[in-house]
Design a protein around this motif. Sequence first.
Motif, mmCIF file in Angstrom:
data_model
loop_
_atom_site.group_PDB
_atom_site.id
_atom_site.type_symbol
_atom_site.label_atom_id
_atom_site.label_comp_id
_atom_site.label_asym_id
_atom_site.label_seq_id
_atom_site.Cartn_x
_atom_site.Cartn_y
_atom_site.Cartn_z
ATOM 1 N N ARG A 18 -19.343 4.239 0.693
ATOM 2 C CA ARG A 18 -18.158 3.520 0.221
ATOM 3 C C ARG A 18 -18.410 2.016 0.139
ATOM 4 N NH1 ARG A 18 -13.702 6.834 3.823
ATOM 5 N NH2 ARG A 18 -13.423 8.535 2.357
ATOM 6 N N TYR A 19 -19.287 1.524 1.015
ATOM 7 C CA TYR A 19 -19.462 0.079 1.117
ATOM 8 C C TYR A 19 -20.592 -0.479 0.257
ATOM 9 C CZ TYR A 19 -20.210 -4.546 2.906
ATOM 10 O OH TYR A 19 -20.361 -5.902 2.975
ATOM 11 N N GLN B 44 -10.052 14.941 16.047
ATOM 12 C CA GLN B 44 -9.341 13.702 15.717
ATOM 13 C C GLN B 44 -10.335 12.581 15.401
ATOM 14 O OE1 GLN B 44 -5.644 13.510 15.885
ATOM 15 N NE2 GLN B 44 -6.247 11.907 14.476
ATOM 16 N N ALA B 45 -11.436 12.549 16.125
ATOM 17 C CA ALA B 45 -12.441 11.508 15.898
ATOM 18 C C ALA B 45 -12.989 11.584 14.472
ATOM 19 C CB ALA B 45 -13.574 11.620 16.904
ATOM 20 N N LEU B 46 -13.139 12.799 13.956
ATOM 21 C CA LEU B 46 -13.596 12.949 12.564
ATOM 22 C C LEU B 46 -12.638 12.228 11.622
ATOM 23 C CD1 LEU B 46 -14.736 16.678 12.261
ATOM 24 C CD2 LEU B 46 -16.132 14.678 11.772
ATOM 25 N N SER B 47 -11.340 12.442 11.815
ATOM 26 C CA SER B 47 -10.360 11.796 10.938
ATOM 27 C C SER B 47 -10.298 10.293 11.164
ATOM 28 C CB SER B 47 -8.967 12.409 11.146
ATOM 29 O OG SER B 47 -8.896 13.670 10.540
ATOM 30 N N LEU B 48 -10.490 9.868 12.427
ATOM 31 C CA LEU B 48 -10.398 8.446 12.742
ATOM 32 C C LEU B 48 -11.592 7.657 12.206
ATOM 33 C CD1 LEU B 48 -9.093 8.510 16.438
ATOM 34 C CD2 LEU B 48 -7.952 7.428 14.497
ATOM 35 N N THR B 49 -12.785 8.230 12.275
ATOM 36 C CA THR B 49 -13.964 7.434 11.906
ATOM 37 C C THR B 49 -14.597 7.844 10.578
ATOM 38 O OG1 THR B 49 -15.604 8.794 13.066
ATOM 39 C CG2 THR B 49 -14.485 7.114 14.360
ATOM 40 N N VAL B 50 -14.625 9.144 10.266
ATOM 41 C CA VAL B 50 -15.212 9.559 8.987
ATOM 42 C C VAL B 50 -14.198 9.341 7.871
ATOM 43 C CG1 VAL B 50 -16.252 11.431 7.678
ATOM 44 C CG2 VAL B 50 -16.706 11.233 10.123
ATOM 45 N N PHE B 51 -12.959 9.810 8.099
ATOM 46 C CA PHE B 51 -11.856 9.579 7.161
ATOM 47 C C PHE B 51 -12.222 10.013 5.748
ATOM 48 C CE2 PHE B 51 -9.160 6.208 4.846
ATOM 49 C CZ PHE B 51 -8.039 7.023 4.848
ATOM 50 N N ALA B 52 -12.653 11.265 5.599
ATOM 51 C CA ALA B 52 -12.996 11.804 4.284
ATOM 52 C C ALA B 52 -12.695 13.302 4.288
ATOM 53 C CB ALA B 52 -14.461 11.550 3.969
ATOM 54 N N GLY B 53 -11.560 13.670 3.675
ATOM 55 C CA GLY B 53 -11.066 15.036 3.778
ATOM 56 C C GLY B 53 -12.059 16.118 3.379
ATOM 57 N N THR B 54 -12.647 15.963 2.192
ATOM 58 C CA THR B 54 -13.543 17.017 1.713
ATOM 59 C C THR B 54 -14.755 17.144 2.628
ATOM 60 O OG1 THR B 54 -12.997 16.040 -0.411
ATOM 61 C CG2 THR B 54 -14.407 17.960 -0.450
ATOM 62 N N SER B 104 -13.241 -3.535 5.451
ATOM 63 C CA SER B 104 -11.993 -2.777 5.626
ATOM 64 C C SER B 104 -11.680 -1.959 4.386
ATOM 65 C CB SER B 104 -10.796 -3.695 5.885
ATOM 66 O OG SER B 104 -11.119 -4.678 6.799
ATOM 67 N N LEU B 105 -11.712 -2.624 3.229
ATOM 68 C CA LEU B 105 -11.375 -1.891 2.006
ATOM 69 C C LEU B 105 -12.421 -0.814 1.728
ATOM 70 C CD1 LEU B 105 -10.013 -4.731 -0.318
ATOM 71 C CD2 LEU B 105 -8.722 -3.033 0.988
ATOM 72 N N GLY B 106 -13.678 -1.089 2.069
ATOM 73 C CA GLY B 106 -14.725 -0.080 1.910
ATOM 74 C C GLY B 106 -14.443 1.132 2.776
ATOM 75 N N PHE B 107 -14.100 0.884 4.028
ATOM 76 C CA PHE B 107 -13.793 1.986 4.942
ATOM 77 C C PHE B 107 -12.624 2.824 4.420
ATOM 78 C CE2 PHE B 107 -11.395 3.687 8.578
ATOM 79 C CZ PHE B 107 -12.370 4.497 9.134
ATOM 80 N N LEU B 108 -11.651 2.147 3.811
ATOM 81 C CA LEU B 108 -10.427 2.841 3.367
ATOM 82 C C LEU B 108 -10.550 3.432 1.958
ATOM 83 C CD1 LEU B 108 -7.783 0.244 4.632
ATOM 84 C CD2 LEU B 108 -8.321 2.456 5.664
ATOM 85 N N LEU B 109 -11.735 3.274 1.334
ATOM 86 C CA LEU B 109 -11.883 3.628 -0.082
ATOM 87 C C LEU B 109 -11.981 5.147 -0.319
ATOM 88 C CD1 LEU B 109 -12.070 2.487 -2.925
ATOM 89 C CD2 LEU B 109 -14.509 2.178 -2.625
ATOM 90 N N THR B 110 -10.842 5.802 -0.268
ATOM 91 C CA THR B 110 -10.781 7.246 -0.557
ATOM 92 C C THR B 110 -10.549 7.464 -2.051
ATOM 93 O OG1 THR B 110 -8.428 7.108 -0.143
ATOM 94 C CG2 THR B 110 -9.811 7.822 1.694
ATOM 95 N N ASP B 111 -10.590 8.723 -2.461
ATOM 96 C CA ASP B 111 -10.232 9.073 -3.846
ATOM 97 C C ASP B 111 -8.860 8.479 -4.181
ATOM 98 O OD1 ASP B 111 -12.378 11.058 -4.510
ATOM 99 O OD2 ASP B 111 -11.487 12.158 -2.849
ATOM 100 N N GLU B 112 -7.934 8.677 -3.253
ATOM 101 C CA GLU B 112 -6.547 8.281 -3.492
ATOM 102 C C GLU B 112 -6.401 6.770 -3.642
ATOM 103 O OE1 GLU B 112 -7.549 10.530 -1.376
ATOM 104 O OE2 GLU B 112 -6.356 12.348 -1.681
ATOM 105 N N LEU B 113 -7.058 6.020 -2.742
ATOM 106 C CA LEU B 113 -6.955 4.564 -2.830
ATOM 107 C C LEU B 113 -7.614 4.054 -4.111
ATOM 108 C CD1 LEU B 113 -6.061 1.897 -1.658
ATOM 109 C CD2 LEU B 113 -8.260 1.725 -0.512
#
Lengths: 101, 227
Positions: A18-19, B44-54, B104-113
Motif C-alpha cells: 500500500r505504501y 483481532q490483531a489481524l484486523s488491527l494490523t493487517v487490515f485487509a479483508g480478502t 497513515s493514508l498508506g496503511f488505510l488504503l483499502t479498496d473502499e478508501l
Amino acid sequence: MNYWLLIIAMTGVVFTSRYLFLEPKLPLKLSDEALRVLSYSAPAVLSAVIGPLVFTHEGALITELANPYLIGAVTAVVLMLLTKNTLLTAVLSMTLFLIIN
Amino acid sequence: MITPRTEIIRGTVDMIPLIVAVIPWGILVGAYGIESGLTGIETQALSLTVFAGTSQLVAIGMLESGAGFASILITTLLITSRHLLYSMAMRNDIKDLPFRWRSSLGFLLTDELFVNAQREDLSFNRWYALGGGFSFYLAWNLATLCGIVAGAFIPDLSQMGLDFAVVATFIAIVVPMVKSSSVLACVLVSTVVSIYCTVQGYQMGLLISIAAGMTTGYYTYQLRRRK
C-alpha cells in the motif's frame, strides 16, 4: 506455526504494497498513458474478486441458475442501476441473499 | 467553509454505505478466525494490523486447511499486490505529503478508501481521505470483535453466507464506475478470466484477471478514440 510471526509478516507485506509508490524517494514518473491504464485498476480488481465468489464453489463452476449468489448479485446490479444508492443496494441484496440461502 | 474538521466529517459520512456493507464481512472474519483455531486476540490483531479483508479471509482459510507459513505469505503477496496499483494511482496526490500522512493514508488504503478518495467529482483532500479511511478502520475492527464474540456462541456462523457481503459491496461500487464501453469491457474480461483461473486452480489467478481487465479497458479506450 507461530501465529504472531505470521501476523507480523502479513502486516509487513500488506503495508509495503500500500505504501511503496507513495514514497517520494522512489524514482518513478507516471505518464498520462500509465495513469490511464491505472484508472482501470479498481473495476478490474473488484470484478476479479466478485467473479469466483458468484460463479464458483470450492474451485468448480456453478452452472445452475438457482444459485443464491447469482440471484443476489443480479439483484444488486439491478438495484444499483435503478436507485444509484449504495447503502440501499447493499442492505436489500444482502437481506434477499440471507433469505434465499 | 472547508476546514479539516468538515472534511473529516464529509469523508466519514461518504463512507457510511461501505461501512454498513462491510459489517457482515468483518463479522465473518472474526467468527472464521475463532473457528480455524486462532485465539480471539490473534484474530483481532489481524484486523488491527493487517487490515485487509480478502487477505485475512484467505489466510484464515489456509490456516484451517493446514497450509504452511511460506505459502500463506506468498498468497497474501499475490492478493495484496493490487494495492500497488492503488498506491501508484494515488502517488501524485500523496507523495509530497509529510511521512506521517503518507504512512497513515498508506496503511488505510483499502479498496473502499481508494474508490472514495479517487472519485472524479472531487479533488483529493487528505482530511477527507483520513476521515473515510479511519472510520472504515474502526468499523472493520468493531465488526471483527462482534464476529469473535458471536462466533464463540453460534457455531457455523461462518457458513451462513456472510461472504455475500463482499459481492454486494463490490457490485455497488463497480456499477457506477461503468460509464464507458472501455470500463464495461474491463469488467467483463476481468470477471470471465477470474472465473476461468479459479476453475483451473491458478495461484496467480487474481493477478492475471486484473492484468487482463486493465489491458482490455485501455485498448478499448484507444480503439474508440481512434475512430
